[in-house]
Design an enzyme around this catalytic site. Structure first.
Site, PDB file in Angstrom:
ATOM      1  N   THR A 118       2.877  -3.026   1.020  1.00 51.65           N
ATOM      2  CA  THR A 118       2.026  -2.661   2.149  1.00 51.65           C
ATOM      3  C   THR A 118       2.380  -3.400   3.422  1.00 51.65           C
ATOM      4  O   THR A 118       2.952  -4.489   3.381  1.00 51.65           O
ATOM      5  CB  THR A 118       0.546  -2.935   1.789  1.00 51.65           C
ATOM      6  N   SER A 177      -5.522  -9.643  -2.322  1.00 47.58           N
ATOM      7  CA  SER A 177      -5.106  -8.241  -2.236  1.00 47.58           C
ATOM      8  C   SER A 177      -5.840  -7.416  -3.286  1.00 47.58           C
ATOM      9  O   SER A 177      -6.312  -7.941  -4.288  1.00 47.58           O
ATOM     10  CB  SER A 177      -3.602  -8.156  -2.505  1.00 47.58           C
ATOM     11  N   SER A 178      -5.908  -6.118  -3.039  1.00 49.91           N
ATOM     12  CA  SER A 178      -6.427  -5.193  -4.059  1.00 49.91           C
ATOM     13  C   SER A 178      -5.301  -4.426  -4.749  1.00 49.91           C
ATOM     14  O   SER A 178      -5.563  -3.601  -5.634  1.00 49.91           O
ATOM     15  CB  SER A 178      -7.373  -4.177  -3.419  1.00 49.91           C
ATOM     16  N   GLU A 236      -1.381  -8.210   7.723  1.00 56.66           N
ATOM     17  CA  GLU A 236      -1.989  -8.613   6.451  1.00 56.66           C
ATOM     18  C   GLU A 236      -3.027  -9.720   6.607  1.00 56.66           C
ATOM     19  O   GLU A 236      -3.826  -9.948   5.697  1.00 56.66           O
ATOM     20  CB  GLU A 236      -0.873  -9.084   5.509  1.00 56.66           C
ATOM     21  N   THR A 252       0.561  -1.070   0.000  1.00 56.28           N
ATOM     22  CA  THR A 252       0.000   0.000   0.000  1.00 56.28           C
ATOM     23  C   THR A 252       0.670   1.277   0.000  1.00 56.28           C
ATOM     24  O   THR A 252      -0.024   2.055  -0.175  1.00 56.28           O
ATOM     25  CB  THR A 252      -1.018  -0.133   0.932  1.00 56.28           C
TER      26      THR A 252
END
Ligand code: DON
Length: 570
Positions: A399, A452-453, A420, A381
């Site tokens: 991230t 995940s995005s 996470e 991120t």
């Protein structure tokens, strides 16, 4: 006569010229653009990290060297997301046109199990997957950087780590945002750590411009520089990490660390009109979702309808609603779940999937279920963008998940551990911190990667590098990338304008449209409400770091003013 002809011709040409001026795409001036450079560009979340990347390029490093150096610098100067205790994805496009992606996503520890965040009644234990030691996935970042560098780095590993070590050892001044965040999370650091990270939690509050030193982290990075990735996974750093985990009751073991490996994966590639989009495959949901969004948008004349008009936004919101419903059911770690990738990107499937979009009415999310896909047998991120002088390009999104991850700092090693595990669906239908729901595809299993995005993405036009994009923002990453790409391709914005433009977001559930505050006309908002959309203001969406190759070959960096982000070129 000749004179008359000439003047008649002249007026014809004049008329033609005036008409064509009206229809010509607007030509942005340099002042509308972000950072311009001829040779190379690095865009990242912190000016010091972008500077490090450019220094490496100027020292003869390539995009890989610069990306790895910037990554480690972010771990020092931007510890709320930059990390060595987290993970991420890299999408690479090399100057010869070849592409690949590196998955350095964290894994669930071997002792993890699907109900580990539920109490005896099967209810979710609040924040168990978010705070402290049990929230931590097996850290992946060092292995990721090692793999990237091993495959394509030109300078030595020591050379690319040196600037980060220097920043950690000699200290640097805090930006206003960094000081604010360190103060904001002070109580969390105290609560979540067994041993207080004294250089982060001090007696007085942090001030803008105050110098901060990360001495333990400098030592850790020095060891990694000297001994390579094994130092993190099997050496003294591993011992410090395991001691911290043990002290706090975590479940990561020496075996979990020793067997962690990053995976080179084929990118997912699709087209938006004449542009080629190269993006991240699962365990990112972002690449597939972004391509679904772009494919489904092709049929709408959004350029004609205009940027952020109710008509354009309604079409995009309705597409987003359907794409995120697919995400919730069909996406997970491809090594554990048979992701129906081809079907989700099939144009006929998408046509049917979007066929019930109504032009004058929203479809309530409760009426939208995931698309029915045929099973196929074999399957498969913070963000930084770098382009070098040869036009090698790398997009990395990385991230810790939440700000400062689990808030646990490894005592003696000076870095934060991720949280996470919350990206798994910890219970079917239970929203994670981004409000995302999921099911079987993303259930917790030992050694599995959480969905995940993160969507680092590279675009090509006519076989040439065009754009490098990416952002943090959890579930909103996908839609921020989607809008930024369309802002350039359809709304003819410069890279910087596309980044600056106000953003919106819909993710199926909850059934609401997030709109950046003070960014949308009251008239547009009223029209959207009339179509049935529930609008929710949000202070900011995205922290984009992008690079555009201009028609004259120059590079334009677009860095997000919503953060301290900066594009630096040379
Ligand atoms: O992988 C994901 O999708 C999330 N862990 C990303 C988190 C994120 O972007 C946080 N930043 N705002």
């Amino acid at each position: 006569m000749f004179h008359l002809l000439l003047s008649r011709n002249f007026s014809f040409y004049l008329l033609f010229f005036v008409m064509s001026c009206q229809t010509l795409p607007k030509q942005p001036t340099d002042s509308q653009r972000g950072t311009l450079a001829d040779n190379g560009m690095v865009s990242s979340a912190h000016p010091l990290a972008s500077n490090v990347g450019v220094q490496i390029l100027q020292a003869g490093g390539n995009a890989t060297d610069a990306a790895v150096a910037t990554f480690f610098a972010l771990a020092v100067v931007y510890p709320r997301a930059g990390n060595i205790g987290g993970g991420g994805f890299a999408v690479c496009r090399w100057a010869d046109g070849s592409t690949n992606t590196l998955d350095f996503r964290e894994t669930a520890p071997n002792a993890a199990h699907r109900d580990m965040y539920l109490d005896e009644n099967g209810e979710v234990i609040p924040r168990a997957s978010l705070d402290g030691y049990l929230a931590v996935g097996v850290p992946a970042a060092v292995e990721g950087m090692w793999e990237l560098h091993k495959k394509n780095g030109k300078l030595s590993w020591q050379a690319v780590l040196a600037p980060a070590i220097e920043l950690a050892q000699n200290g640097f001044e805090l930006t206003a945002a960094e000081a604010e965040y360190l103060n904001k999370y002070r109580e969390d650091f105290i609560k979540q750590n067994k041993t207080l990270p004294a250089h982060i939690v001090k007696a007085t509050i942090w001030q803008t411009g105050e110098k901060i030193y990360h001495k333990d982290l400098a030592k850790t990075l020095q060891r990694i520089s000297e001994k390579g990735r094994d130092e993190f996974y099997k050496g003294e750093t591993a011992q410090l990490l395991l001691a911290e985990i043990k002290a706090g009751g975590g479940i990561i073991t020496a075996e979990d660390l020793a067997k962690y490996h990053a995976i080179w994966r084929k990118p997912v590639i699709g087209n938006y009109k004449n542009y080629k989009v190269i993006t991240m495959p699962p365990p990112s949901s972002g690449g597939i979702a972004l391509l679904q969004l772009l494919h489904a948008t092709e049929k709408y004349p959004i350029r004609k309808w205009g940027h952020n008009t109710a008509r354009t936004m309604h079409a995009m919101i309705e597409i987003e609603r359907r794409v995120y419903a697919d995400r919730a059911t069909h996406l997970g770690d491809p090594d554990f779940y048979n992701v129906p990738q081809e079907m989700l990107l099939n144009k006929n499937y998408l046509k049917k999937r979007m066929a019930d979009i109504l032009p004058h009415e929203k479809t309530p999310s409760e009426k939208i279920k995931e698309g029915k896909v045929e099973r196929i047998e074999s399957v498969e991120t913070t963000h930084l963008s770098v382009v070098d002088k040869d036009r090698n390009a790398i997009a990395i999104t990385t991230t810790l998940n939440g700000n400062y991850g689990s808030k646990v700092m490894v005592n003696g090693a000076g870095f934060f551990l991720n949280n996470e595990m919350d990206d798994f669906s910890i219970k079917v239908g239970h929203p994670n911190q981004f409000g995302l729901v999921g099911g079987e595809a993303n259930a917790i299993m030992p050694n599995k990667r959480m969905l995940s995005s993160m969507t680092p993405t590279i675009l090509e036009q006519n076989g040439k590098l065009l754009m490098v994009v990416g952002t943090p923002g959890g579930s909103t990453i996908i839609t921020s990338n989607y809008q930024t790409i369309l802002n350039v391709l359809e709304h003819q914005m410069t890279m910087q304008e596309a980044v600056d433009a106000k953003k919106f977001h819909h993710q199926w559930l909850p059934d609401e449209v997030l709109l950046e505050e003070n960014g949308f006309d009251d008239k547009v908002k009223a029209e959207l409400q009339q179509l049935g959309h529930r609008l929710e203001p949000i202070p900011a969406l995205g922290r984009m770091d992008c690079i555009l190759v201009l028609p004259n070959g120059k590079l334009e960096g677009g860095a997000d003013k919503r953060g301290d982000n900066m594009a630096v070129g040379y």
